[in-house]
Design a protein around this motif. Sequence first.
Motif, mmCIF file in Angstrom:
data_model
loop_
_atom_site.group_PDB
_atom_site.id
_atom_site.type_symbol
_atom_site.label_atom_id
_atom_site.label_comp_id
_atom_site.label_asym_id
_atom_site.label_seq_id
_atom_site.Cartn_x
_atom_site.Cartn_y
_atom_site.Cartn_z
ATOM 1 N N ALA A 1 32.238 35.928 1.045
ATOM 2 C CA ALA A 1 33.686 36.037 0.899
ATOM 3 C C ALA A 1 34.411 34.701 0.914
ATOM 4 C CB ALA A 1 34.239 36.920 2.019
ATOM 5 N N ALA A 2 35.481 34.655 0.113
ATOM 6 C CA ALA A 2 36.425 33.539 0.132
ATOM 7 C C ALA A 2 37.828 34.133 0.012
ATOM 8 C CB ALA A 2 36.165 32.602 -1.050
ATOM 9 N N ASP A 3 38.820 33.360 0.456
ATOM 10 C CA ASP A 3 40.227 33.744 0.303
ATOM 11 C C ASP A 3 40.515 33.931 -1.192
ATOM 12 O OD1 ASP A 3 42.975 33.837 0.057
ATOM 13 O OD2 ASP A 3 43.346 32.043 1.282
ATOM 14 N N ALA A 4 40.880 35.165 -1.586
ATOM 15 C CA ALA A 4 41.070 35.475 -3.013
ATOM 16 C C ALA A 4 42.249 34.727 -3.623
ATOM 17 C CB ALA A 4 41.248 36.981 -3.197
ATOM 18 N N SER A 5 43.095 34.093 -2.784
ATOM 19 C CA SER A 5 44.236 33.364 -3.341
ATOM 20 C C SER A 5 43.966 31.855 -3.417
ATOM 21 C CB SER A 5 45.485 33.618 -2.484
ATOM 22 O OG SER A 5 45.336 33.000 -1.215
ATOM 23 N N ASN A 6 42.752 31.440 -3.063
ATOM 24 C CA ASN A 6 42.421 30.013 -3.061
ATOM 25 C C ASN A 6 41.369 29.725 -4.142
ATOM 26 O OD1 ASN A 6 41.201 27.514 -2.561
ATOM 27 N ND2 ASN A 6 41.525 27.644 -0.347
ATOM 28 N N PRO A 7 41.817 29.177 -5.305
ATOM 29 C CA PRO A 7 40.881 29.023 -6.424
ATOM 30 C C PRO A 7 39.692 28.109 -6.109
ATOM 31 C CG PRO A 7 43.025 28.007 -6.939
ATOM 32 C CD PRO A 7 43.176 28.743 -5.643
ATOM 33 N N ASP A 8 39.905 27.071 -5.300
ATOM 34 C CA ASP A 8 38.776 26.178 -4.985
ATOM 35 C C ASP A 8 37.733 26.893 -4.141
ATOM 36 O OD1 ASP A 8 39.906 24.087 -6.376
ATOM 37 O OD2 ASP A 8 41.068 23.410 -4.633
ATOM 38 N N PRO B 1 33.254 38.834 -12.934
ATOM 39 C CA PRO B 1 34.370 39.013 -11.999
ATOM 40 C C PRO B 1 33.908 39.416 -10.594
ATOM 41 C CG PRO B 1 34.270 40.818 -13.575
ATOM 42 C CD PRO B 1 33.240 39.837 -14.006
ATOM 43 N N LEU B 2 34.775 39.164 -9.626
ATOM 44 C CA LEU B 2 34.478 39.461 -8.221
ATOM 45 C C LEU B 2 35.338 40.622 -7.743
ATOM 46 C CD1 LEU B 2 34.602 35.807 -6.809
ATOM 47 C CD2 LEU B 2 32.615 37.059 -7.668
ATOM 48 N N ILE B 3 34.799 41.386 -6.813
ATOM 49 C CA ILE B 3 35.571 42.458 -6.179
ATOM 50 C C ILE B 3 36.475 41.832 -5.114
ATOM 51 C CG2 ILE B 3 35.400 44.512 -4.705
ATOM 52 C CD1 ILE B 3 32.643 45.049 -6.054
ATOM 53 N N ASP C 1 42.634 34.158 -12.287
ATOM 54 C CA ASP C 1 41.672 34.322 -13.386
ATOM 55 C C ASP C 1 40.234 34.138 -12.922
ATOM 56 O OD1 ASP C 1 43.218 34.978 -15.565
ATOM 57 O OD2 ASP C 1 43.685 32.885 -16.051
ATOM 58 N N ILE C 2 40.046 33.213 -12.002
ATOM 59 C CA ILE C 2 38.664 32.955 -11.556
ATOM 60 C C ILE C 2 38.086 34.169 -10.815
ATOM 61 C CG2 ILE C 2 39.389 31.783 -9.411
ATOM 62 C CD1 ILE C 2 36.848 29.938 -10.019
ATOM 63 N N VAL C 3 38.962 34.996 -10.253
ATOM 64 C CA VAL C 3 38.500 36.206 -9.560
ATOM 65 C C VAL C 3 38.123 37.291 -10.581
ATOM 66 C CG1 VAL C 3 39.239 38.108 -8.059
ATOM 67 C CG2 VAL C 3 39.776 35.741 -7.433
ATOM 68 N N THR C 4 38.920 37.422 -11.638
ATOM 69 C CA THR C 4 38.712 38.543 -12.573
ATOM 70 C C THR C 4 37.911 38.133 -13.807
ATOM 71 O OG1 THR C 4 40.683 38.078 -13.875
ATOM 72 C CG2 THR C 4 40.980 39.468 -11.923
ATOM 73 N N GLY C 5 37.474 36.868 -13.851
ATOM 74 C CA GLY C 5 36.785 36.400 -15.052
ATOM 75 C C GLY C 5 37.732 36.404 -16.242
ATOM 76 N N ARG D 1 43.428 41.265 10.118
ATOM 77 C CA ARG D 1 44.034 40.091 10.759
ATOM 78 C C ARG D 1 44.229 38.956 9.759
ATOM 79 N NH1 ARG D 1 40.508 38.661 15.671
ATOM 80 N NH2 ARG D 1 41.861 36.859 15.556
ATOM 81 N N PHE D 2 43.329 38.835 8.770
ATOM 82 C CA PHE D 2 43.460 37.774 7.762
ATOM 83 C C PHE D 2 44.698 38.021 6.892
ATOM 84 C CE2 PHE D 2 42.295 36.007 3.528
ATOM 85 C CZ PHE D 2 42.197 34.668 3.893
ATOM 86 N N GLY D 3 44.937 39.286 6.597
ATOM 87 C CA GLY D 3 46.136 39.636 5.846
ATOM 88 C C GLY D 3 45.941 39.697 4.348
ATOM 89 N N GLY D 4 45.361 38.679 3.748
ATOM 90 C CA GLY D 4 45.191 38.645 2.291
ATOM 91 C C GLY D 4 43.921 39.354 1.852
ATOM 92 N N GLY D 5 43.575 39.145 0.575
ATOM 93 C CA GLY D 5 42.353 39.734 0.034
ATOM 94 C C GLY D 5 41.197 38.752 0.125
ATOM 95 N N LEU D 6 39.990 39.296 0.188
ATOM 96 C CA LEU D 6 38.785 38.462 0.179
ATOM 97 C C LEU D 6 37.969 38.778 -1.072
ATOM 98 C CD1 LEU D 6 37.602 38.694 3.903
ATOM 99 C CD2 LEU D 6 38.802 36.788 2.780
ATOM 100 N N ALA D 7 37.811 37.766 -1.932
ATOM 101 C CA ALA D 7 36.952 37.932 -3.105
ATOM 102 C C ALA D 7 35.517 37.803 -2.626
ATOM 103 C CB ALA D 7 37.262 36.847 -4.131
ATOM 104 N N ALA D 8 34.688 38.794 -2.936
ATOM 105 C CA ALA D 8 33.313 38.732 -2.439
ATOM 106 C C ALA D 8 32.340 39.492 -3.326
ATOM 107 C CB ALA D 8 33.225 39.291 -1.015
ATOM 108 N N PRO D 9 31.365 38.774 -3.884
ATOM 109 C CA PRO D 9 30.221 39.445 -4.507
ATOM 110 C C PRO D 9 29.165 39.670 -3.429
ATOM 111 C CG PRO D 9 29.998 37.092 -4.818
ATOM 112 C CD PRO D 9 31.255 37.313 -3.967
ATOM 113 N N SER D 10 28.071 40.308 -3.770
ATOM 114 C CA SER D 10 26.969 40.419 -2.814
ATOM 115 C C SER D 10 26.456 39.010 -2.490
ATOM 116 C CB SER D 10 25.866 41.297 -3.402
ATOM 117 O OG SER D 10 25.503 40.855 -4.701
#
Length: 300
Positions: free
Chosen positions: A28-35, A51-53, A97-101, A122-131
Amino acid sequence: MSDVDRAIAVLRAGGLVAIPTETVYGLAADASNPDAVRRIFEVKRRPPDHPLIVHIGADEQLGEWTSTTPTSAAILAASCWPGPLTLLVPRAEHVLDIVTGGRSTVGLRVPAHRLTLELLQRFGGGLAAPSANRFGRVSPTTADHVCADLGEEVDFVLDGGPCPIGVESTIVDCTVDPPQVLRPGAISADEIESLLDMTLGAATGPSRAPGMLDSHYAPRCRVLLVETTGAAEALVAASPNAEIIHDHDLAHYAHTLFSRLRDADNRGIETVIAVLPPPTGLGHAIRDRLTKAAAPPQGR
Ligand code: TXA
Ligand code: MG
């Protein structure tokens, strides 16, 4: 500092955290942080157009990630989340875009795992995460699997024990009418049809979810598929360094499948002969993963 506190600190700093879910571990990474999201692709060696879920903390957040919410998605989210179901929906403008390809859709799910739900809420935002496996390899179902695959490249592993289900979430494309199941999982097409009170469309043609290549979930050993235990026993007797994978209990078969493939690799087994379960319920998902594990490699 609890493990969840540490995970939050790492994510806020743009790091990568392996998260337990009820299906498999995610990277997982913060879905709002492109880096931060870019690093997922580097660590996994995953092609950038896959793309990532996005994992979110509650079904009420669905609307924050969509431009419009299809009725089917609203119904499925309300009845199946938290749970092993990913919904493809039209993405909201802020979704990277990097999340959805670069696609106009985003895959969303609320995972049913106590630690990860606490983390998400508690994190509040979304987490982009592949397996949390290297691209094309078997998904990890324990923290040890994650460490064996990704080692030092993950900043923190949130150990939540073995994943109870053991195969990845069902993916339903809610951007088409009727919706289609793009990847079978623990929530079956039959259940989805009865929740929606409609017949789903067939996911025909080249899969619209990249990453669902024919060869995926691949162990190093050769995987041969048979329909009966009799056929498996005949084959194992004729093959050197081979063993059978089979279970009459579908939930237990799914729960142990990826561990057993990894374990066969670790013990240097050359051939795994897998008895396909009947194509009902979770049997569809197990057959799907085994078929992919048995497919010849595609440029790996
Ligand atoms: O159970 C799961 O779904 C696990 C846990 C960690 O949540 N995640 C998972 O992610 O299996 P991944 O990236 O290994 O598989 C997700 C699949 C990929 O084949 C990806 O291409 C597809 O979902 N996918 C994700 N977003 C998509 C989108 N917007 N359009 C089409 N396919 C999408
Ligand atoms: Mg995967």
